[in-house]
Scaffold this motif. Structure first.
Motif, PDB file in Angstrom:
ATOM      1  N   ASN A  90      16.163  -1.458  12.245  1.00  0.00           N
ATOM      2  CA  ASN A  90      17.374  -0.653  12.101  1.00  0.00           C
ATOM      3  C   ASN A  90      17.053   0.827  12.286  1.00  0.00           C
ATOM      4  O   ASN A  90      16.019   1.295  11.817  1.00  0.00           O
ATOM      5  N   PHE A  91      17.984   1.533  12.923  1.00  0.00           N
ATOM      6  CA  PHE A  91      17.833   2.952  13.202  1.00  0.00           C
ATOM      7  C   PHE A  91      19.115   3.700  12.897  1.00  0.00           C
ATOM      8  O   PHE A  91      20.203   3.141  12.962  1.00  0.00           O
ATOM      9  N   LEU A  92      18.955   4.986  12.676  1.00  0.00           N
ATOM     10  CA  LEU A  92      20.063   5.926  12.696  1.00  0.00           C
ATOM     11  C   LEU A  92      19.809   6.809  13.908  1.00  0.00           C
ATOM     12  O   LEU A  92      18.742   7.415  14.034  1.00  0.00           O
ATOM     13  N   TYR A  93      20.764   6.829  14.840  1.00  0.00           N
ATOM     14  CA  TYR A  93      20.675   7.675  16.033  1.00  0.00           C
ATOM     15  C   TYR A  93      21.609   8.853  15.848  1.00  0.00           C
ATOM     16  O   TYR A  93      22.776   8.676  15.521  1.00  0.00           O
ATOM     17  N   ILE A  94      21.087  10.033  16.106  1.00  0.00           N
ATOM     18  CA  ILE A  94      21.872  11.261  15.989  1.00  0.00           C
ATOM     19  C   ILE A  94      21.749  11.996  17.320  1.00  0.00           C
ATOM     20  O   ILE A  94      20.683  12.520  17.648  1.00  0.00           O
ATOM     21  N   ASP A  95      22.824  12.003  18.093  1.00  0.00           N
ATOM     22  CA  ASP A  95      22.833  12.728  19.362  1.00  0.00           C
ATOM     23  C   ASP A  95      23.283  14.149  19.093  1.00  0.00           C
ATOM     24  O   ASP A  95      24.316  14.370  18.457  1.00  0.00           O
ATOM     25  N   VAL A  96      22.495  15.102  19.594  1.00  0.00           N
ATOM     26  CA  VAL A  96      22.737  16.506  19.287  1.00  0.00           C
ATOM     27  C   VAL A  96      22.633  17.367  20.543  1.00  0.00           C
ATOM     28  O   VAL A  96      22.044  16.965  21.557  1.00  0.00           O
ATOM     29  N   HIS A  97      23.174  18.572  20.430  1.00  0.00           N
ATOM     30  CA  HIS A  97      23.077  19.572  21.494  1.00  0.00           C
ATOM     31  C   HIS A  97      21.612  19.787  21.839  1.00  0.00           C
ATOM     32  O   HIS A  97      20.749  19.811  20.956  1.00  0.00           O
ATOM     33  N   LEU A  98      21.332  19.935  23.115  1.00  0.00           N
ATOM     34  CA  LEU A  98      19.959  20.058  23.599  1.00  0.00           C
ATOM     35  C   LEU A  98      19.196  21.195  22.925  1.00  0.00           C
ATOM     36  O   LEU A  98      17.995  21.090  22.675  1.00  0.00           O
ATOM     37  N   ASP A  99      19.871  22.289  22.586  1.00  0.00           N
ATOM     38  CA  ASP A  99      19.191  23.454  22.013  1.00  0.00           C
ATOM     39  C   ASP A  99      19.155  23.465  20.489  1.00  0.00           C
ATOM     40  O   ASP A  99      18.612  24.408  19.902  1.00  0.00           O
ATOM     41  N   LEU A 100      19.723  22.460  19.841  1.00  0.00           N
ATOM     42  CA  LEU A 100      19.729  22.435  18.381  1.00  0.00           C
ATOM     43  C   LEU A 100      18.303  22.270  17.862  1.00  0.00           C
ATOM     44  O   LEU A 100      17.566  21.379  18.283  1.00  0.00           O
ATOM     45  N   GLU A 101      17.919  23.130  16.934  1.00  0.00           N
ATOM     46  CA  GLU A 101      16.593  23.054  16.333  1.00  0.00           C
ATOM     47  C   GLU A 101      16.585  21.940  15.293  1.00  0.00           C
ATOM     48  O   GLU A 101      17.491  21.836  14.464  1.00  0.00           O
ATOM     49  N   VAL A 102      15.557  21.102  15.347  1.00  0.00           N
ATOM     50  CA  VAL A 102      15.412  19.974  14.427  1.00  0.00           C
ATOM     51  C   VAL A 102      14.017  20.039  13.832  1.00  0.00           C
ATOM     52  O   VAL A 102      13.020  20.157  14.553  1.00  0.00           O
ATOM     53  N   GLU A 103      13.963  19.956  12.517  1.00  0.00           N
ATOM     54  CA  GLU A 103      12.675  19.981  11.814  1.00  0.00           C
ATOM     55  C   GLU A 103      12.083  18.571  11.835  1.00  0.00           C
ATOM     56  O   GLU A 103      12.574  17.678  11.136  1.00  0.00           O
TER      57      GLU A 103
END
Length: 164
Positions: free
Chosen positions: A147-160
């Protein structure tokens, strides 16, 4: 920005939520295996479903416009996904945060990039970020579902990046 704290909240929430999963028809038909899915934020109108299951702390994370979608997905055991590129419904570049919620033990599930041969083995709670429009394949060679959680985000969004 999506912080480690945001990802930890999403992970804990996913572990403790019984999602109303349904068969996803397009991918299941095309790929030849059945996946189960719950769209939590999806589509051009960014519909939230099921709204009543979204606590304020979760809603406050995913309501941000730079988060395009949030999906809980369950893959079957003994899965071999043929080479493919994931569909882009956004008409703009995006990246996918993949948060493994339940992964079988023993390095039996992975994603592999066709252009480089790089293989990434899934680990529960270890955040990965990918361009899923690149040609890739994957597998779950175990007898258990993953099982996964997929989070599609803006290409430039910073993710830690982190392990939650």
């Amino acid at each position: 920005m999506i912080t480690k704290s945001h990802l930890q909240r999403l992970y804990q929430w996913s572990l403790n939520t019984d999602f109303p999963l349904k068969k996803e028809g397009i991918t299941s038909n095309y790929m030849g295996y059945e996946i189960l899915i719950c769209y939590l934020k999806y589509g051009k109108k960014k519909i939230f479903y099921p709204h009543k299951s979204l606590s304020k702390s979760i809603f406050d994370i995913i309501v941000k416009p730079e988060i395009y979608s949030l999906t809980y997905i369950q893959y079957p055991s003994k899965l071999k996904a043929k080479p493919h590129r994931d569909y882009n419904p956004y008409n703009k570049k995006f990246k996918r945060i993949q948060l493994p919620i339940k992964i079988p033990n023993g390095n039996k599930s992975y994603i592999e990039w066709m252009d480089t041969g790089e293989r990434v083995y899934w680990e529960e709670g270890k955040v990965e970020i990918f361009d899923v429009e690149r040609l890739h394949q994957g597998a779950n060679e175990s007898d258990e579902k993953m099982n996964f959680l997929y989070i599609d985000v803006h290409l430039d969004l910073e993710v830690e990046l982190c392990r939650v």
